[in-house]
Design an enzyme around this catalytic site. Structure first.
Site, short mmCIF file in Angstrom:
data_model
loop_
_atom_site.label_atom_id
_atom_site.label_comp_id
_atom_site.label_asym_id
_atom_site.label_seq_id
_atom_site.Cartn_x
_atom_site.Cartn_y
_atom_site.Cartn_z
N GLY A 1 8.01 -1.78 12.81
CA GLY A 1 7.32 -0.60 13.20
C GLY A 1 8.23 0.45 13.38
N LYS B 1 0.90 -1.13 0.04
CA LYS B 1 0.05 -0.15 0.24
C LYS B 1 0.86 1.35 0.11
CE LYS B 1 -4.09 -1.75 2.12
NZ LYS B 1 -4.96 -1.92 3.37
#
Ligand code: AMP
Length: 417
Positions: free
Chosen positions: A396, A217
């Site tokens: 992350g 994405k």
């Protein structure tokens, strides 16, 4: 203070580790990578003659005791890896007696920090829309400080070696550092390696610097693209996210993955690249499948001319040939995100080739950092993890770092920069 320079003899040291390891249904550890990752730091403390208090989170117990997420289940794994009998404190906020009893060369593991909501510092049981929310948040911040102070009170020194949670401002990753002076807190070896790897690409890159950004994405990579566009010479955009760029430019992408609402941002990235003189390499042709399956029929199309009924699922030889040349002529490489659906064997070729080129460039003297999410799984899958300069362990945290964000866990020890 650096961990290498510190003499831990006679000191009690509280170390934030990342022991958030996967367990099977019987509570057995299925992958010890994270335990092994903390060993250099833990062993340095013990070998110097210090004692170590390990603290970590596991899973998401949301501030409540949950036996399925108890760190007691990993004590024997930590003991075996560390080579000492690790003691266990079943309540991390009431472990003074266990900490006081520790002798030089001994190790103690505290129970899951996230059994207390204070660790994450978010108010529980109250909705963000509630008028009392701000009040509850303030009260929780006060409780978080008290909790962090308690953890700090167990030890003389604090070491943060949990890169995976460095992007969180939690009690054990950041707030606790306020209770130690500059000479009593430091990054562990794993954290130092991660931070140095990030600095090597974001602050001290040798040019040409190429970023390979793939994955599914645009929305999850926009921050990365925006930060890197100021720094790189070449930007290779591959994987599912590439199709949003083609659609935004008026191409036909068939059934390929895309995000319509991100099209203006995609065009912005391309415009900024032109302004900054960055060479952008989108794919020229794509291996498409007639359905999202490993067994789908395959056909190659120009990426802006994919017919309906087909979706782009891997990089084509034509794109790879161009990307190979760019990668092999680079001095610094940052790779984040696969360039195809690499989980499907029949669409993994492109990602495997990229891994090979990055390894080859590294052998020729380039510095290469692979990190943030699935690209790590990709280099592991193709057995090339030890052929690149550094593979980040923190998904992350690495992503936020390459977005240019300050990591609270690092800033709490080293300051803002
Ligand atoms: P990310 O976590 O954003 O790095 O995305 C990784 C995921 O992107 C992997 O699960 C890949 O299967 C997926 N991916 C890469 N290329 C494509 C593609 N062309 N179509 C669909 N998914 C893709």
């Amino acid at each position: 203070m650096t961990i290498e320079a510190c003499d831990f003899k006679g000191k009690k040291v509280i170390v934030r580790v990342d022991f958030n390891v996967p367990l099977d249904e019987n509570g057995k550890v299925t992958d010890e990578t994270r335990i092994k990752g903390a060993l250099p730091t833990l062993k340095k403390v013990l070998n110097d003659g210090g004692s170590v208090i390990m603290m970590s989170h596991m899973g998401k117990p949301k501030g409540k005791v949950n036996p399925k997420l108890s760190l007691s289940q990993i004590v024997s794994n930590v003991s075996n890896n560390l080579g000492v009998d690790v003691k266990f404190a079943p309540d991390c906020a009431n472990a003074q007696a266990e900490a006081d009893a520790l002798k030089s060369g001994e190790a103690l593991l505290l129970e899951n920090l996230r059994f207390y909501p204070e660790e994450e510092g978010k108010p529980v049981g109250i909705d963000k829309a509630d008028p009392q929310y701000e009040e509850a948040k303030k009260a929780m911040k006060t409780r978080q400080k008290k909790f962090a102070k308690k953890l700090a009170s167990y030890a003389d020194l604090y070491v943060n070696d949990a890169f995976g949670t460095a992007h969180r401002k939690h009690a054990s990753t950041a707030v606790i550092a306020d209770y130690f002076d500059e000479n009593s807190k430091m990054l562990g070896f794993l954290m130092e390696k991660e931070v140095n790897a990030i600095d090597n690409v974001l602050k001290n890159a040798k040019h040409p610097f190429t970023a390979i950004i793939g994955g599914s994405k645009v929305s999850s990579k926009l921050g990365v693209l925006k930060n890197l566009i100021d720094k790189v010479d070449n930007l290779i955009i591959g994987g599912g996210m590439g199709f949003t760029f083609f659609k935004a430019q008026g191409g036909s992408i068939g059934n390929s993955l895309h995000e319509d609402e991100l099209m203006p941002e995609a065009l912005n990235v391309l415009r900024t690249a032109v302004e900054k003189g960055v060479n952008v390499y989108l794919s020229v042709a794509t291996v498409a499948g007639n359905r999202f399956s490993n067994d789908a029929d395959q056909q190659i199309f120009e990426t802006h001319r994919i017919p309906d009924g087909w979706e782009g699922m891997d990089a084509s030889p034509a794109s790879l040939a161009i990307w190979k040349e760019v990668i092999l002529s680079s001095k610094t490489i940052l790779w984040n995100g696969p360039v195809g659906v690499f989980e499907f064997e029949n669409f993994a070729k492109g990602t495997g080739e990229i891994a090979k080129y990055v390894a080859q460039a590294t052998q020729n003297g380039a510095y290469s950092l692979v990190g943030g999410g699935d690209s790590v799984a990709a280099v592991n899958k193709f057995g090339l993890a030890d052929k690149v300069s550094y593979v980040s362990t923190g998904g992350g945290a690495m992503l936020e770092a390459i977005e240019g964000k300050v990591l609270p866990g690092v800033a709490a020890i080293k300051g803002e920069n």
